[in-house]
Every structure is written in C-alpha cells, then in structure tokens.
Design an enzyme around this catalytic site. Structure first.
Site, short mmCIF file in Angstrom:
data_model
loop_
_atom_site.label_atom_id
_atom_site.label_comp_id
_atom_site.label_asym_id
_atom_site.label_seq_id
_atom_site.Cartn_x
_atom_site.Cartn_y
_atom_site.Cartn_z
N PHE A 205 5.76 -4.06 -7.79
CA PHE A 205 4.44 -3.44 -7.62
C PHE A 205 4.39 -2.54 -6.39
O PHE A 205 3.60 -1.60 -6.34
CB PHE A 205 3.34 -4.49 -7.60
CG PHE A 205 3.23 -5.22 -8.92
CD1 PHE A 205 3.25 -4.53 -10.11
CD2 PHE A 205 3.11 -6.60 -8.96
CE1 PHE A 205 3.16 -5.19 -11.33
CE2 PHE A 205 3.02 -7.27 -10.17
CZ PHE A 205 3.05 -6.56 -11.36
N ASP A 206 5.22 -2.80 -5.39
CA ASP A 206 5.37 -1.83 -4.31
C ASP A 206 5.89 -0.51 -4.86
O ASP A 206 5.40 0.56 -4.51
CB ASP A 206 6.35 -2.36 -3.26
CG ASP A 206 5.67 -3.17 -2.16
OD1 ASP A 206 4.49 -2.90 -1.87
OD2 ASP A 206 6.32 -4.05 -1.59
N VAL A 207 6.91 -0.61 -5.71
CA VAL A 207 7.48 0.60 -6.30
C VAL A 207 6.45 1.31 -7.18
O VAL A 207 6.27 2.53 -7.11
CB VAL A 207 8.75 0.27 -7.10
CG1 VAL A 207 9.25 1.50 -7.86
CG2 VAL A 207 9.85 -0.24 -6.16
#
Length: 423
Positions: A205-207
């Site tokens: 989810f960072d990506v």
C-alpha cells in the site's frame, strides 16, 4: 510507510529459462548505460520532496526518471531507510534506500534552525510540486503546510500522503504499511485458510499510495497547464488499500460477501493457482473456457472440458473440489518444465514460482533488461529499470542515490539566485 519528518516528534530446482537467463544476466555493474533519447516530459518541473521512507520517495523517483528536478529534503538524521539494513550494497549503502532515491539531490535542513527553515520555505515557494508525508498538521508550525505554501506560491501542486486521511479519527494515526495491510483486510486474504493471516511480501500500500500520488500530481500539472491553478492532492494508504483491493473490496460493497483467505486459490476462477507436478509446483491460470479446453487437451483429458459439470467458469469454480483431483492426477505425469513449454505453446498461461534472483535473470532472458546503470563513471551503481518504456524517449538514470546532504551547499547557493532550477 508514511511518517513525519525525522526532526518532528512522532505520534505513534530448474526453472523455465533458467540456464539462458543465467547466461544473459549481466553483473549489475556491467549494466549498459541508456542511450540518450528525446527530451523528457517533466524537464523544468521542480519538486521539493519533504517525504521519506517509501510512498513519497517512490513517487518522486518515478517523476525524476521522467525529467523532473527533485530536491530531497532530509533532517539531520537522514531518511530512515538509509539505516534499514541488511541487505546492503557492496559499498555499505542500504539497498532499500537506494531502490527509491535515484535522480535526486539531497539537502539537509533542520527546521529548528532559523536559516535552514527559511531555506525550506524558499524552496517550497519556488517549487512546481511539493510532496510531504508528515503527520496531518505537522508542518503548520513551520509554515510549510499547504495553506502557507499556496499563499506564497499559488500555482503549486502540493501532494500530501497520510496513513488514514486528514480528517476525523484517522488523522491521529501514523501511517505504517503493515498496519494498513491489517486494518484494510488484506492480511485476512493472505495465507492458508487454516493458518494465520500474513502480510504481503512488499509494502504494497506504500507502493500503491506512491503510484496514486504520481497520477494525482500529473493530473494536477495538466490542469494547471490549462487553468493556471495550483491544487492540493491528497492520498492515504487506507484509501489506496480500498481502491487497490479491487474485486475483494467490491465483493463486500457490491455483493455483501466478506472474502477470506484461500491460500493461492482465486475466489472466482479455477484452475488459477499453484498446481503440483511430477517435480515442482507451477502456476496455471486458465481464466476462460478456451484456455481450460486447451489445458485439458494437453493433459490428455479433452472430455473433461466437455463435461457439463465443468463447462463454464462458474461451474469449475463452484466444483473445484471435484475437478482438482482429476487435474492433479494428470499433472503428476508431467514435469514443471514440460508443462511450462506445452501449455504456453497452446496459449494457456503457466509459469514457475521463482526466487527474486531467478525473476531478475528470467526478465533478462526475455530481453526486458531490468538492470540499469544509474549515475556515471566511478559513481555508477546498479538500479532497476523504470517500469515504463516510450518510443520517443528514454527515462533518465543520471544521478546515483545521493549521499546524505551531498548537495546541501549547492542548493543553498542556488536559492540565493534567480535561476529556475539548480542545474
């Protein structure tokens, strides 16, 4: 991971293609430099990058690859990922940090120092894009929040990345990818049905939030080209999770179904998972009736594709427990390599389960050239190719990931001039 600035107080066996790949794969330092392409679309765009760790730096690296001038603002301790080891490059640099910080210049600024804070504010006032992932409200006292920056720089595109948004209860929670994987429901989908939930193998989810922010920044720049107006673009890890879980979130939203973990199985397709063979498992993805018919032909059981129990996608999914032993009995007569070749020859998607090393080597064998040389001369280091290719230009790989504060004096001197960018 989405966090505050470091100077701010926290709230909280044989593989298909393996031999050819090993021969084709060059040592990273032997990667060939890119030939110059056309001019890059983001040349002249100045980005003041006040983000750190993963989501923001990933977004700004992608933009830098396409020509943007990115100035990475770091606290005195530097970006946290500089210390995230192992693994390390041979020169000791964190591979985590190096993976998302090429094509940038680094300046160290301590916001508690009046001169450094003035430099940070001057940088934000000159920038086309400001990107940050402080805690919501954490930049207000420094005059670097959106309202303050936009007052002095009304055409700015200001990108904020948070964990759970800027309003309500979520604003007080720090944004860690692992927490969002848990709270969004992703971990409930990952792992064996009779085992514990697992995190994904990357900070997914960072990506996603980084990618969504990149899309938002580009859209806002396009709007500014048309209207002259700046914009505040907000992304959160949780919102990216809700969108990025796609069919799984919509199973609940649209169908009232709460998906649960199924190992490598797919909730709506079968066979579409890891399947056992005479030696290794392979992934078989027969996503439609034609592919299933061809799978059955290769396995020597064409009649199964005509069996009314398994005639349609939904039938095969509903009766997977009946179909699985039939397929596995025939799969056991073939090796993984045989199935990879035979199934792909007839248009049935099939692939091995590789390690990262094997994946990179296989990408090399396919001609995708995943390893690039970043920087020039003695400073050149290996990197992973930008994910996009264009017929009119090549993304750039000019600058190796900077040392902490490598460009501090250069950028401070530039801020005293009228020049548009530091180069």
């Amino acid at each position: 991971m989405n966090q505050h600035h470091p100077d701010e107080t926290s709230a909280g066996g044989a593989r298909p293609g393996g031999d050819a790949a090993a021969q084709a794969h060059q040592a990273p330092h032997g990667a060939q430099p890119e030939k110059p392409g056309g001019s890059l679309p983001l040349e002249g765009i100045l980005i003041a990058d006040f983000s750190r760790v993963l989501a923001g730096p990933y977004a700004t690296m992608l933009l830098a690859d396409l020509g943007a001038e990115v100035i990475k603002v770091e606290g005195t301790g530097g970006d946290d990922t500089r210390t995230w080891v192992p693994p390390r490059r041979p020169d000791g640099v964190s591979t985590y940090y190096a993976s998302i910080n090429r094509n940038k210049k680094s300046i160290v600024l301590d916001f508690k120092d009046a001169d450094d804070l003035a430099a940070a504010q001057a940088l934000a006032q000159r920038a086309d894009v400001v990107i940050e992932n402080f805690k919501p409200g954490g930049l207000e006292k420094f005059g670097l929040d959106y309202d303050s920056v936009a007052k002095a720089n009304p055409h700015v595109i200001y990108s904020s990345i948070t964990g759970f948004g800027t309003e309500g209860e979520g604003a007080k929670y720090p944004g860690y990818d692992l927490i969002v994987q848990a709270m969004s429901g992703l971990m409930s989908l990952t792992g064996s049905p009779d085992g514990p939930p697992y995190r994904a193998g990357i900070s997914v989810f960072d990506v996603m939030a980084g990618l969504h922010s990149t899309i938002g920044i580009l859209a806002a720049l396009r709007q500014r080209d048309r209207t002259g107006d700046g914009a505040h673009v907000e992304a959160s890890l949780m919102a990216s999770a809700m969108s990025g879980l796609v069919n799984q979130t919509h199973a609940y939203v649209g169908g009232g179904t709460t998906p649960m973990r199924m190992g490598n199985a797919h909730p709506s397709l079968y066979p579409y998972e890891a399947m056992p063979t005479a030696d290794d498992d392979v992934i078989i993805a027969a996503g439609n009736n034609t592919q299933f018919s061809r799978l059955c032909m290769v396995l020597g059981i064409p009649e199964i594709a005509q069996d009314e129990r398994f005639a349609e996608v939904g039938d095969r999914t509903d009766r997977r427990d009946e179909l699985r032993p039939i397929l596995e009995a025939e799969l056991a007569k073939h090796t993984a390599q045989e199935l990879f070749e035979k199934l792909n020859d007839v248009g049935v998607p099939c692939g091995p389960i590789n390690t990262i090393k094997q994946g990179v080597e296989y990408a090399e064998a396919l001609g995708l050239r995943p390893v690039v040389q970043v920087g020039t001369g003695d400073s050149a280091v290996p990197g992973v190719r930008h994910p996009l290719s264009f017929n009119t230009m090549n993304p750039r790989y000019d600058l190796a990931p900077p040392e902490l504060g490598e460009h501090t004096e250069e950028i401070k001197a530039w801020l005293k001039t009228e020049e548009r960018t530091p180069r």
